[in-house]
Design a protein around this motif. Structure first.
Motif: not given
Length: 74
Positions: A32, A34-35, A58, A60, A64, A66-67
């Motif tokens: 995971l 986040s940035k 991705e 959503k 927010k 996250t990937r």
């Protein structure tokens, strides 16, 4: 492996968590992220490790994003 990513990304404190699900026959690994700025360097390091396929998903929720990076060596 998390230590390898941290070293390669130049972070001082661990922020990458890896989870290996399986009984020694794991085909896909995931992380995971986040940035968004960490995605490209992480992909580069994963390729350097010998991954043959890398996928970015991705997720959503509200504002927010996250990937999830998933990769395989076979």
């Amino acid at each position: 492996m998390a230590d390898f990513f941290e070293f390669g990304l130049g972070h001082e404190q661990p922020s990458i968590k890896l989870l290996d699900i399986g009984t020694g026959q794991c085909r896909w690994f995931s992380s995971l992220v986040s940035k968004a700025d960490n995605v490209k360097p992480a992909k580069k390091l994963i390729r350097k490790l010998g991954a043959v396929d890398i996928r970015e998903i991705e997720m959503k929720q509200g504002n927010k994003v996250t990937r999830v990076l998933a990769w395989t060596f076979i």
